[in-house]
Design a protein around this motif. Sequence first.
Motif, short mmCIF file in Angstrom:
data_model
loop_
_atom_site.label_atom_id
_atom_site.label_comp_id
_atom_site.label_asym_id
_atom_site.label_seq_id
_atom_site.Cartn_x
_atom_site.Cartn_y
_atom_site.Cartn_z
N VAL A 131 0.86 -1.18 0.00
CA VAL A 131 0.00 0.00 0.00
C VAL A 131 0.90 1.24 0.00
CG1 VAL A 131 -1.91 -1.16 1.15
CG2 VAL A 131 -0.16 -0.03 2.53
N PRO A 132 0.40 2.39 -0.42
CA PRO A 132 1.24 3.60 -0.48
C PRO A 132 1.87 3.95 0.86
CG PRO A 132 -0.82 3.95 -1.67
CD PRO A 132 -0.96 2.64 -0.95
N ASP A 133 3.04 4.59 0.81
CA ASP A 133 3.77 4.96 2.02
C ASP A 133 2.89 5.71 3.01
OD1 ASP A 133 6.19 3.88 1.14
OD2 ASP A 133 6.75 5.71 0.09
N GLU A 134 2.09 6.66 2.49
CA GLU A 134 1.32 7.52 3.38
C GLU A 134 0.16 6.79 4.07
OE1 GLU A 134 -0.22 8.33 -0.85
OE2 GLU A 134 1.68 7.90 0.15
N LEU A 135 -0.17 5.59 3.60
CA LEU A 135 -1.26 4.82 4.21
C LEU A 135 -0.75 3.68 5.08
CD1 LEU A 135 -3.71 4.49 1.17
CD2 LEU A 135 -3.75 6.19 3.00
N GLN A 136 0.53 3.39 4.99
CA GLN A 136 1.05 2.20 5.66
C GLN A 136 0.87 2.23 7.17
OE1 GLN A 136 4.97 0.87 4.56
NE2 GLN A 136 4.49 0.82 2.37
N MET A 137 1.15 3.36 7.79
CA MET A 137 1.10 3.42 9.26
C MET A 137 -0.32 3.14 9.77
SD MET A 137 2.72 6.20 11.88
CE MET A 137 1.91 7.62 11.15
N SER A 138 -1.32 3.79 9.19
CA SER A 138 -2.69 3.60 9.67
C SER A 138 -3.18 2.19 9.38
CB SER A 138 -3.62 4.63 9.03
OG SER A 138 -3.64 4.49 7.62
N ILE A 139 -2.87 1.66 8.20
CA ILE A 139 -3.30 0.29 7.86
C ILE A 139 -2.59 -0.72 8.74
CG2 ILE A 139 -3.17 -1.48 6.06
CD1 ILE A 139 -3.85 0.68 4.03
N TYR A 140 -1.31 -0.49 8.98
CA TYR A 140 -0.55 -1.42 9.83
C TYR A 140 -1.17 -1.51 11.22
CZ TYR A 140 3.00 -3.46 12.78
OH TYR A 140 3.64 -4.26 13.70
N HIS A 141 -1.39 -0.37 11.86
CA HIS A 141 -1.90 -0.38 13.24
C HIS A 141 -3.33 -0.92 13.32
CE1 HIS A 141 1.55 1.39 15.07
NE2 HIS A 141 1.50 2.50 14.36
N ALA A 142 -4.15 -0.61 12.33
CA ALA A 142 -5.56 -0.99 12.41
C ALA A 142 -5.84 -2.41 11.92
CB ALA A 142 -6.41 0.00 11.61
N GLU A 143 -5.13 -2.85 10.88
CA GLU A 143 -5.53 -4.10 10.22
C GLU A 143 -4.45 -5.17 10.15
OE1 GLU A 143 -8.15 -3.28 6.69
OE2 GLU A 143 -7.37 -1.24 6.97
N ILE A 144 -3.21 -4.82 10.46
CA ILE A 144 -2.14 -5.81 10.36
C ILE A 144 -1.60 -6.19 11.74
CG2 ILE A 144 0.20 -6.24 9.50
CD1 ILE A 144 -0.49 -4.50 7.08
N GLU A 145 -1.18 -5.21 12.50
CA GLU A 145 -0.53 -5.46 13.80
C GLU A 145 -1.33 -6.37 14.72
OE1 GLU A 145 1.92 -2.77 17.00
OE2 GLU A 145 -0.02 -2.01 16.31
N PRO A 146 -2.65 -6.18 14.86
CA PRO A 146 -3.39 -7.03 15.81
C PRO A 146 -3.42 -8.51 15.44
CG PRO A 146 -4.65 -5.06 15.23
CD PRO A 146 -3.52 -5.15 14.26
N HIS A 147 -3.08 -8.85 14.20
CA HIS A 147 -3.24 -10.22 13.72
C HIS A 147 -1.92 -10.90 13.36
CE1 HIS A 147 -7.42 -9.04 13.62
NE2 HIS A 147 -7.13 -8.05 12.78
N LEU A 148 -0.81 -10.22 13.60
CA LEU A 148 0.49 -10.84 13.31
C LEU A 148 0.76 -11.98 14.27
CD1 LEU A 148 2.74 -7.68 12.69
CD2 LEU A 148 2.07 -9.39 10.99
N ARG A 149 1.46 -12.99 13.78
CA ARG A 149 1.83 -14.11 14.63
C ARG A 149 3.31 -14.43 14.44
NH1 ARG A 149 -0.82 -16.29 10.22
NH2 ARG A 149 0.37 -17.88 9.06
N GLU A 150 3.85 -15.12 15.37
CA GLU A 150 5.27 -15.46 15.36
C GLU A 150 5.65 -16.23 14.10
OE1 GLU A 150 8.00 -18.53 17.87
OE2 GLU A 150 7.05 -16.93 19.07
N GLY A 151 6.78 -15.84 13.51
CA GLY A 151 7.31 -16.56 12.36
C GLY A 151 6.86 -16.05 11.01
N GLN A 152 5.94 -15.08 10.99
CA GLN A 152 5.52 -14.53 9.70
C GLN A 152 6.64 -13.68 9.09
OE1 GLN A 152 1.65 -12.84 11.07
NE2 GLN A 152 0.79 -13.81 9.24
#
Length: 378
Positions: A131-152
């Motif tokens: 996703v574009p640089d300017e959207l990465q931080m918001s998308i990461y915190h809202a939709e990626i970070e909560p669902h990351l798991r070890e080893g990805q």
Amino acid sequence: MKSRMLRTSSWNERRPPDGDNLSYHGYDYDHHSCQPCIVWRADMTKENPARRDRLYLEEDADLSIIQNRLIASIGYGSQGHAQAQNLRDAGLQVIVGNREDRYADTARSDGFEVVPIAQAVKRADILLMLVPDELQMSIYHAEIEPHLREGQVLDFASGYAMHFGLFTPPANIDIVLSVPASLGEVLRERYVRGEGVFGHFGVHQDFSGQARQIAMSLAKGMGLLRFGSCECTFGEEVGVNLFAETAGLGAIMKYLLTAYEVLVEAGYSAESAYSETFYELQFFAEYLCKSKLGDTQFGSSTSTYLILRRSGEVVDDHVRQQMRAMLKRIESGELVRDWNLEQTAGSPVLHQLKREIAEHPIRDVEALFLERKEKTGW
């Protein structure tokens, strides 16, 4: 390195003065004696030799490392559509994580399973952050970070977010880089033709002990090792990229636009000015890319002489100093901080600059040339 020149009257001896690290640069005329003289210039290669990196090719990487891992392309824009399709064509399993928009529709029409970003993160082993640089931080915190798991594995197509610390992923995942040195459309087009483009790969965080091999495998699957890729840090990638966009290739548009304006101000027609700047750019660039720089003949001998002899009077040491200053501003993070403030304010400067380009008088003659290109199949 500061550019340094020395003139000598030893016309018959093309040999630098003793004790000076200089190389033959050409000749000039001594304005006092009105006699020809030799010009010696400091040799950048001798004083500041360029670092050379190894070029990694397809035989250096093993696709089997990621063969049984599910890859999710987070985003399906310019890079997303190209990387996802190339990896799929390489025999890898790929899904697309995207919000419901036209990009999601395009991904479905290209035959991909499209799921919400959070679901893609939960399912996939390798995440391509596209996703574009300017959207990465918001998308990461809202939709990626909560669902990351070890080893990805979190793979980036730019060192921007990690190098400038836009967010901090957990320590129990791999963070890698696989970056084509081209637009996504070019990457895909070349891949389909059985070719590739130059790229970079690198590692920011190696939790698994295999991060480097994974980065190389992704680069291979995308087609980057067909041409060849170099290993780099995230900081090196973003430094070179932002410099190219501000002081390198990105400056060409501003340079040519200024050249066009100078010609028009002097009374030359818009058609003539456009043809000798923007229209000829593609021909000139293609010629440069196909030639060895030292063997280049720029059309006639007159053209070659003027290009090699006089262009340095425009792109002079002042320009070099400006480039160095720009690089320092990039490396210090100043330009990123400025861009962050611009986004926070709603991007008023960006919108104004885009309006100025859209309303520039050159657009009239540009439209004529584009119409002729389309009609003539150029």
